[in-house]
Design an enzyme around this catalytic site. Structure first.
Site, mmCIF file in Angstrom:
data_model
loop_
_atom_site.group_PDB
_atom_site.id
_atom_site.type_symbol
_atom_site.label_atom_id
_atom_site.label_comp_id
_atom_site.label_asym_id
_atom_site.label_seq_id
_atom_site.Cartn_x
_atom_site.Cartn_y
_atom_site.Cartn_z
ATOM 1 N N LYS A 21 0.837 -1.206 0.000
ATOM 2 C CA LYS A 21 0.000 0.000 0.000
ATOM 3 C C LYS A 21 0.869 1.251 0.000
ATOM 4 C CE LYS A 21 -2.330 2.300 3.937
ATOM 5 N NZ LYS A 21 -1.344 3.277 4.188
ATOM 6 N N ASN A 22 1.846 1.294 0.896
ATOM 7 C CA ASN A 22 2.611 2.528 1.081
ATOM 8 C C ASN A 22 3.577 2.824 -0.058
ATOM 9 O OD1 ASN A 22 1.225 3.002 3.375
ATOM 10 N ND2 ASN A 22 2.899 2.569 4.804
ATOM 11 N N CYS A 116 -5.391 8.244 9.256
ATOM 12 C CA CYS A 116 -5.615 7.610 10.559
ATOM 13 C C CYS A 116 -5.344 8.617 11.670
ATOM 14 C CB CYS A 116 -4.662 6.438 10.754
ATOM 15 S SG CYS A 116 -5.234 4.910 10.027
ATOM 16 N N ARG A 121 0.022 14.859 12.738
ATOM 17 C CA ARG A 121 0.855 14.497 11.596
ATOM 18 C C ARG A 121 1.065 15.730 10.734
ATOM 19 N NH1 ARG A 121 -1.418 8.775 9.454
ATOM 20 N NH2 ARG A 121 0.624 8.570 8.504
ATOM 21 N N ASP A 304 4.069 0.677 12.174
ATOM 22 C CA ASP A 304 2.898 0.038 11.558
ATOM 23 C C ASP A 304 2.703 -1.409 12.018
ATOM 24 O OD1 ASP A 304 2.154 2.282 10.215
ATOM 25 O OD2 ASP A 304 2.904 1.662 8.258
ATOM 26 N N ARG A 396 -8.997 -0.174 4.231
ATOM 27 C CA ARG A 396 -8.205 0.891 3.612
ATOM 28 C C ARG A 396 -6.846 0.345 3.179
ATOM 29 N NH1 ARG A 396 -6.717 5.553 7.200
ATOM 30 N NH2 ARG A 396 -5.284 5.622 5.473
HETATM 31 C C1 UD1 Z 1 4.321 6.750 6.398
HETATM 32 C C2 UD1 Z 1 3.390 5.595 6.225
HETATM 33 C C3 UD1 Z 1 2.835 5.127 7.569
HETATM 34 C C4 UD1 Z 1 3.977 4.851 8.519
HETATM 35 C C5 UD1 Z 1 4.928 6.039 8.594
HETATM 36 C C6 UD1 Z 1 6.163 5.758 9.435
HETATM 37 C C7 UD1 Z 1 2.383 5.984 4.058
HETATM 38 C C8 UD1 Z 1 1.142 6.288 3.288
HETATM 39 N N1 UD1 Z 1 2.264 5.995 5.382
HETATM 40 O O1 UD1 Z 1 3.559 7.831 6.922
HETATM 41 O O2 UD1 Z 1 2.072 3.954 7.345
HETATM 42 O O3 UD1 Z 1 3.456 4.594 9.800
HETATM 43 O O4 UD1 Z 1 5.379 6.394 7.270
HETATM 44 O O5 UD1 Z 1 6.820 4.653 8.950
HETATM 45 O O6 UD1 Z 1 3.418 5.698 3.508
HETATM 46 N N2 UD1 Z 1 6.499 14.455 10.757
HETATM 47 C C9 UD1 Z 1 6.660 15.786 11.025
HETATM 48 N N3 UD1 Z 1 6.608 16.672 9.997
HETATM 49 C C10 UD1 Z 1 6.399 16.277 8.718
HETATM 50 C C11 UD1 Z 1 6.240 14.903 8.441
HETATM 51 C C12 UD1 Z 1 6.291 14.001 9.484
HETATM 52 O O7 UD1 Z 1 6.842 16.174 12.181
HETATM 53 O O8 UD1 Z 1 6.363 17.130 7.825
HETATM 54 C C13 UD1 Z 1 6.565 13.473 11.879
HETATM 55 C C14 UD1 Z 1 5.246 12.740 12.059
HETATM 56 O O9 UD1 Z 1 4.350 13.467 12.863
HETATM 57 C C15 UD1 Z 1 5.696 11.461 12.713
HETATM 58 C C16 UD1 Z 1 7.050 11.210 12.067
HETATM 59 O O10 UD1 Z 1 7.479 12.450 11.532
HETATM 60 O O11 UD1 Z 1 5.883 11.644 14.093
HETATM 61 C C17 UD1 Z 1 7.021 10.153 10.974
HETATM 62 O O12 UD1 Z 1 6.155 10.549 9.950
HETATM 63 P P1 UD1 Z 1 6.408 10.138 8.428
HETATM 64 O O13 UD1 Z 1 7.619 9.294 8.321
HETATM 65 O O14 UD1 Z 1 6.329 11.362 7.602
HETATM 66 O O15 UD1 Z 1 5.140 9.228 8.143
HETATM 67 P P2 UD1 Z 1 4.145 9.313 6.925
HETATM 68 O O16 UD1 Z 1 4.910 9.520 5.656
HETATM 69 O O17 UD1 Z 1 3.012 10.198 7.246
#
Ligand code: UD1
Length: 416
Positions: A21-22, A116, A121, A304, A396
């Site tokens: 999915k990701n 979610c 986030r 995850d 999802r």
């Molecule tokens: C992706 C995955 C999700 C997984 C996560 C961590 C997808 C669709 N989702 O989510 O399933 O759990 O990676 O492996 O691929 N953060 C910030 N600022 C930002 C972006 C992130 O502070 O601009 C923080 C987030 O709040 C969180 C951490 O960084 O605490 C990790 O987030 P991130 O790696 O960006 O996860 P996603 O890409 O949203």
């Protein structure tokens, strides 16, 4: 929609893992960078993919499904630069179209994203990257507008190795003028998949899988054919499903290298794991031992997989400690697991789990995608018939979860 799960049956046989999915969602977004059609194979049939099809279609791309698991995305008619608000609210991964739209149109406007409810986030790191590439960003009443008539290569140091930010910046930088270097980049396998896909479109990217990624911008990219890598979270979820039922089964079409952190914890808990090239055998001899788990960016233990391993540890011999370092609100499954007899104490980002001999079936509700999966796994191990509600969360991100578990001998039915 509910799943009805009859507990207590050890899983046996063979199950096949779907495409990730990701990764699929990001490759779909990345295909907007091309000027000619892309064909993406091994795409899982899940709601999030359908939501992304909605996003791409609303932007003017044409998306067809020539056969099951294959998408053909033709970006020729792409005209929009504002993905529909309700879809962005529904699925956070919609913001992955920001990088491609900014690079193709010089502007993009999105609603602050949803997804979610597993903690705040923010997308500040995505925006920081776009700014470094030359974009002006205005945040106004829940909307974000990025404008950049032209993008220029830049050095970007991420404060945290965010998966989404790394990918969004890689995509935008693929069409920038000059070279971009992302430091402290995320190292997840899905980033490597995206690099490989983008390079097939004609991009020049090196270093994905390490903490430094170099992108030499190109003038234009063109379509390709590509197959999505196997889903490592689905792989891990099946590993735990087999372990929690005291089963013995094979998981096929997976990449064992991508689930090493989960394998290590399961082995530590006494579960026998045999690895081959693209399959894994899980053999469980009964209740696992207690272990401690800390979620971390890849190659650490994936956030995850946190709720699923908690379900397993709730029937372990002894006390386990889980520390959640990525998403603080991952613990919404805890209340539901408690209703099934689990003994879990929460202290901030830490869950202390006193293993019980057994869990008891009851009616529970999926709180989110991975938390929902954990409740299904708990149901497989519980005494009696568990009903898991709100399974739209699960659907999802998991393709045919009930059917796949049933193929391993589980008694699980999807109720309307
Ligand atoms: C992706 C995955 C999700 C997984 C996560 C961590 C997808 C669709 N989702 O989510 O399933 O759990 O990676 O492996 O691929 N953060 C910030 N600022 C930002 C972006 C992130 O502070 O601009 C923080 C987030 O709040 C969180 C951490 O960084 O605490 C990790 O987030 P991130 O790696 O960006 O996860 P996603 O890409 O949203």
């Amino acid at each position: 929609m509910k799943y009805e799960v009859v507990g207590g049956i050890p899983l046996r046989g063979v199950v096949k893992v779907s495409g990730a999915k990701n990764s699929a969602l990001k490759l779909m977004a990345a295909s907007l960078l091309a000027e000619t059609p892309c064909t993406i194979r091994n795409v899982p049939d899940i709601t999030d993919v359908r939501t992304m099809v909605g996003v791409l279609t609303a932007l003017g791309a044409r998306v067809e499904t020539p056969s099951a698991g294959t998408l053909r995305i033709d970006p020729a008619g792409l005209s929009g630069w504002e993905p529909p608000e309700h879809l962005v609210r529904e699925m956070r991964a919609s913001i992955q179209v920001m990088g491609p739209l900014l690079a193709r149109f010089g502007r993009v406007r999105v609603r602050q994203p949803g997804g979610c409810d597993i903690g705040p986030r923010p997308i500040d790191l995505h925006l920081k990257g776009f700014r470094a590439l030359g974009a002006d960003i205005v945040e106004d009443r829940g909307f974000i507008m990025a404008v950049a008539p032209k993008l220029y290569g830049a050095e970007i140091h991420l404060d945290f190795p965010s998966v989404g930010a790394t990918e969004n910046i890689m995509m935008a930088a693929s069409l920038a003028d000059g070279t971009t270097i992302i430091r402290n980049a995320a190292r997840e396998p899905e980033i490597v998949d995206q690099q490989n896909f983008l390079n097939r479109l004609g991009a020049m990217i090196r270093g994905a899988g390490t903490d430094t990624i170099r992108i030499v911008g190109r003038k234009a990219l063109s379509g390709t054919e590509y197959s999505v890598l196997p889903d490592r979270v689905e792989t891990g979820t099946f590993m735990v499903a087999i372990a929690i039922t005291g089963g013995d089964a094979w998981i096929e079409n997976c990449i064992p290298e991508h689930v090493q952190a989960v394998i290590a914890k399961l082995r530590e808990a006494g579960v026998k794991i045999t690895e081959e090239d693209s399959r894994i055998r899980v053999t469980s001899g009964g209740r696992p031992g207690a272990v401690s788990v800390r979620t971390l960016p890849y190659p650490g233990f994936p956030t995850d997989m946190h709720p699923q391993i908690s379900a397993l540890l709730s029937i372990a011999r002894g006390t386990s400690v889980i520390t959640e370092n990525i998403f603080p609100n991952r613990f919404r499954y805890v209340e539901e697991l408690r209703r099934m007899g689990a003994d879990i104490r929460l202290e901030g980002r830490v869950a202390v789990i006193e293993g019980k001999e057994r869990l008891f079936a009851t009616d529970v509700d999926a709180p989110d995608l991975r938390g929902g999966a954990a409740l299904v796994l708990a149901g497989l191990a519980a005494d009696g018939v568990t009903k898991v509600g709100n399974i739209w969360h699960i659907e999802r991100g998991y393709e045919n979860m009930a059917g796949k578990l049933a193929s391993l001998g589980a008694r699980i039915t999807r109720l309307a």
